[in-house]
Design an enzyme around this catalytic site. Structure first.
Site, PDB file in Angstrom:
ATOM      1  CG  HIS A  78      -1.875   1.245   1.501  1.00  0.00           C
ATOM      2  ND1 HIS A  78      -3.507   0.653   1.214  1.00  0.00           N
ATOM      3  CD2 HIS A  78      -1.325   2.296   1.536  1.00  0.00           C
ATOM      4  CE1 HIS A  78      -4.673   2.417   1.149  1.00  0.00           C
ATOM      5  NE2 HIS A  78      -3.474   2.883   1.683  1.00  0.00           N
ATOM      6  CD  GLU A  79       1.773   3.729   4.000  1.00  0.00           C
ATOM      7  OE1 GLU A  79       1.856   4.818   3.242  1.00  0.00           O
ATOM      8  OE2 GLU A  79       0.849   3.744   4.478  1.00  0.00           O
ATOM      9  CG  HIS A  82       0.449   6.085  -0.763  1.00  0.00           C
ATOM     10  ND1 HIS A  82      -0.901   6.356  -1.484  1.00  0.00           N
ATOM     11  CD2 HIS A  82       0.147   5.046   0.439  1.00  0.00           C
ATOM     12  CE1 HIS A  82      -2.107   6.704  -0.894  1.00  0.00           C
ATOM     13  NE2 HIS A  82      -1.667   5.422   0.854  1.00  0.00           N
ATOM     14  CG  ASP A 157      -4.616   7.069   1.472  1.00  0.00           C
ATOM     15  OD1 ASP A 157      -4.339   7.794   1.859  1.00  0.00           O
ATOM     16  OD2 ASP A 157      -4.276   5.834   1.302  1.00  0.00           O
TER      17      ASP A 157
END
Length: 282
Positions: A78-79, A82, A157
């Site tokens: 997930h990170e 980003h 988000d």
């Protein structure tokens, strides 16, 4: 009155604290000094300042929180999503740090960016770039785990991305239908809040257009983020797995991995061209 190690990068600190108030900066210096004392150091070093900044922005590390391995893996991708979408989106701020260490009330991980300057004006392209970066986390989950395995980790988000798109349409006059128009008027609203807010002053039909336009743009930007990450899947895998090993990755290492991958791709392309050239000559 705080003794600081000569190796401290003041330019990096300035970028990391862009827009902070004097009180915020004083708080960071005090926190960094306390960290140095707790660790038996007479001088404050750069990691002390980094930790202090993160504590002020996000909150304390949750050392007692027990994470499932499945969650750690999901957070890592997930990170990384980003960070990668932002890295390949023109106009985005450089990645300062990626971590999968839990911190604050609900952050299982986070990506920090380093603002080059305190920016007050944004172009339409830059705002859409911010939306892409925010949607990169969920896009990475879909690319790696599939549509049915996306998680609730993207809730904040999505909220922020929706707010940006909504303001583009209602506040900034950036919609195709209502160009250069503000759909509302400045007022206090019913909540009596101190900050002025836009009070809706348009028909139900216009509201329907706003809702549909938000959904359209969100879908468009999300698909763009998914497409980008599919094309960079090798990088997504490499960085996420590295993040699982070290838990916190500095922006410098993140960029080095990207540059190394670009170099490998360039060499592979050159070898392919050379092979084609030899076949033609043959």
């Amino acid at each position: 009155n705080v003794k600081v190690d000569p190796s401290v990068d003041y330019a990096a600190l300035a970028h990391a604290t862009s827009g902070f108030s004097g009180a915020d900066l004083a708080n960071i210096v005090n926190e960094a000094a306390l960290l140095a004392v707790r660790n038996g150091r007479k001088l404050v070093i750069m990691p002390d300042f980094d930790e202090a900044i993160e504590k002020v922005i996000i909150g304390l590390k949750k050392k007692s929180r027990v994470e499932k391995e499945k969650e750690r893996v999901c957070v890592a991708y997930h990170e990384t999503g980003h960070a990668l979408v932002s890295a390949f989106t023109q106009g985005s701020d450089p990645v300062h740090k990626i971590t999968i260490l839990p911190r604050g009330a609900g952050a299982l991980g986070y990506t920090m960016y380093r603002s080059e300057d305190e920016q007050l004006l944004y172009t339409k392209k830059e705002l859409l770039g911010k939306v892409d970066g925010l949607l990169g986390g969920r896009a990475a989950e879909e690319v790696i785990f599939g549509k049915d395995e996306i998680t609730t980790g993207a809730s904040n988000d999505i909220s922020r991305a929706t707010d940006i798109i909504k303001r583009m349409i209602t506040d900034y006059g950036m919609s195709d239908k209502f160009k250069n128009m503000t759909l509302g008027k400045s007022g206090r609203g019913y909540g009596g809040v101190s900050e002025p807010e836009l009070v809706r002053e348009f028909s139900e039909e216009t509201q329907k257009y706003v809702d549909n336009e938000i959904a359209r743009i969100m879908d468009e930007r999300y698909n763009a983020a998914v497409k980008l990450l599919k094309s960079k899947r090798d990088l997504l895998e490499v960085i996420a797995k590295r993040l699982l090993e070290i838990e916190t990755m500095e922006g410098k290492e993140f960029l080095e991995i990207i540059e190394a991958q670009k170099h490998c791709e360039a060499l592979a392309l050159e070898a392919k061209k050379s092979k084609r050239s030899k076949k033609t000559e043959g």
